[in-house]
Design a protein around this motif. Structure first.
Motif, short mmCIF file in Angstrom:
data_model
loop_
_atom_site.label_atom_id
_atom_site.label_comp_id
_atom_site.label_asym_id
_atom_site.label_seq_id
_atom_site.Cartn_x
_atom_site.Cartn_y
_atom_site.Cartn_z
N SER A 42 34.58 23.95 33.73
CA SER A 42 35.01 23.43 32.63
C SER A 42 35.89 22.04 33.23
CB SER A 42 35.83 24.02 32.50
OG SER A 42 35.52 25.61 32.58
N VAL A 72 35.59 18.86 29.76
CA VAL A 72 36.57 18.37 29.32
C VAL A 72 36.46 16.53 29.54
CG1 VAL A 72 38.31 18.23 28.96
CG2 VAL A 72 38.16 20.46 28.39
N GLN A 114 33.76 14.97 27.79
CA GLN A 114 34.47 14.46 26.50
C GLN A 114 32.92 15.70 25.28
OE1 GLN A 114 34.83 11.42 23.94
NE2 GLN A 114 36.01 10.51 25.93
N CYS A 156 33.21 18.81 25.41
CA CYS A 156 33.62 20.14 24.54
C CYS A 156 35.46 19.05 23.92
CB CYS A 156 33.94 21.69 25.57
SG CYS A 156 34.63 21.46 26.50
N TYR A 157 35.80 19.62 23.30
CA TYR A 157 37.40 19.66 22.99
C TYR A 157 38.27 19.87 24.55
CZ TYR A 157 35.89 17.85 18.77
OH TYR A 157 35.40 17.04 17.43
N ALA A 158 38.04 21.10 24.82
CA ALA A 158 39.15 22.11 25.88
C ALA A 158 38.31 22.87 26.33
CB ALA A 158 40.45 22.07 25.09
N ILE A 214 42.46 14.96 33.76
CA ILE A 214 42.17 15.76 32.24
C ILE A 214 43.88 16.67 32.68
CG2 ILE A 214 39.87 15.66 31.16
CD1 ILE A 214 40.28 18.58 31.95
N THR A 217 42.29 21.10 29.02
CA THR A 217 42.31 19.44 27.46
C THR A 217 42.30 18.06 28.07
OG1 THR A 217 45.15 19.22 27.42
CG2 THR A 217 43.80 21.15 26.44
N ARG A 218 42.31 17.30 27.02
CA ARG A 218 42.70 15.77 27.54
C ARG A 218 43.78 15.63 27.60
NH1 ARG A 218 37.28 15.91 25.37
NH2 ARG A 218 37.86 15.59 23.90
#
Length: 329
Positions: A17, A21, A24, A26-28, A47, A76-77
């Motif tokens: 996961s 992230v 990039q 996925c967004y989250a 992240i 998330t980023r």
């Protein structure tokens, strides 16, 4: 693999996961965290990873490792994205026995508020002992930066009854082993071939935990969590490195005899906060000379997610670490 260098581990167990992230893809993502598996891979992949207060996010539908220690949280980023994700997944769930029925604030509405009055505590015993030199250097710079956006900063006493944190970790390991075995025992008995050998060995070890040992450990856990708020009488947030060492190479972790010890070392700074049930976020705070990310943990009192996110956001505004991206060719 770690997207910053595919020869290295992304951390675990939510490493896929975190890597997705960071790369990039996925967004989250939502990670599971029993001993650090949201924050450690977040730190190693550069992240943001948030482990909320125990019970704030329902674990219904998730295969458990330990009911007493499992948390779910956003990966998330940015801190703002973590706030938005937490907003969507936090809240009471009557199907989850551990779920807490508390109001969920609008995290994004307060995330940009001033941090100038916040009092930071630095628990140097245990969390800063034996740090890799490059992580030590990154943390000293990060602490200096935090001085510019907060009110005060001071060393504080350990968040446990002794400097080694054995009083926190030991009962947690007993609980984890017993609860993991309780859930998996039927599957392990009927279909052991579905498990990898190291995993099978760890799960079966739980069969040796006595009822008495489990009950005593659960009482210790309840007492620890009941008393932890007092550590926040004189500080608002606690600052620690996410991990004391950079990630190991995948080749190093492939050595079965030493892999478990290496894994526990990487989780050294994250595991206490699962026991303490406190909201903790890992944010990027630097890179090693080899170009691997370094993470910093910000921890608050029970239910203190809004304040934790506020400082994470403020730190991100005055640093550039979260804006860097791995070179994926």
């Amino acid at each position: 693999s770690n997207p910053w260098n595919v020869a290295y581990s992304p951390g675990g167990s939510s490493g896929g996961s975190a890597a997705a992230v960071a790369a990039q893809l996925c967004y989250a993502a939502i990670g599971s965290d029993t001993g650090g598996s949201v924050r450690e891979p977040a730190g190693y992949c550069g992240i943001v990873g948030l482990k909320p207060t125990y019970g704030l996010v329902s674990t219904t539908g998730v295969i458990p490792l330990s009911w007493s220690l499992d948390h779910l949280g956003p990966m998330t980023r940015t801190a703002m994205d973590a706030a938005l994700m937490l907003q969507a997944i936090a809240g009471y769930d009557p199907q989850d026995a551990a779920s807490i029925d508390v109001p969920v604030p609008d995290y994004s509405a307060t995330i940009a508020a001033s941090t100038s009055s916040l009092r930071l505590g630095i628990p140097r015993a245990y969390f800063y002992d034996g740090l890799h030199s490059e992580i030590q250097a990154a943390m000293e710079v990060a602490l200096s930066v935090l001085k510019t956006v907060t009110g005060s900063q001071r060393d504080m006493s350990p968040l446990a009854t002794n400097d080694t944190y054995s009083s926190v970790i030991d009962p947690a390991l007993t609980i984890l082993r017993a609860e993991a075995y309780e859930y998996h025992k039927e599957y392990v008995s009927k279909s052991p071939e579905l498990y990898q050998e190291p995993t099978l060995k760890r799960i079966r070890a739980g069969a040796e935990i006595t009822t008495s040992a489990y009950i005593q450990s659960r009482r210790q856990l309840d007492q620890i969590r009941h008393s932890v708020s007092r550590f926040f009488d004189s500080v608002d947030l606690v600052i620690t490195p996410t991990a004391p060492i950079p990630p190991f190479s995948i080749a190093d972790l492939a050595e079965a005899d030493s892999a478990r010890a290496k894994e526990l070392l990487m989780l050294h700074n994250t595991r206490p906060f699962n026991v303490l049930a406190l909201p903790t976020i890992s944010v990027p705070c630097g890179f090693t000379l080899a170009g691997l990310p370094i993470g910093m943990q910000i921890t608050g009192p029970p239910g203190g997610e809004a304040t934790v996110l506020r400082l994470a956001y403020a730190y991100g505004k005055v640093t550039e670490w979260h804006n860097r991206n791995p070179n994926l060719g």
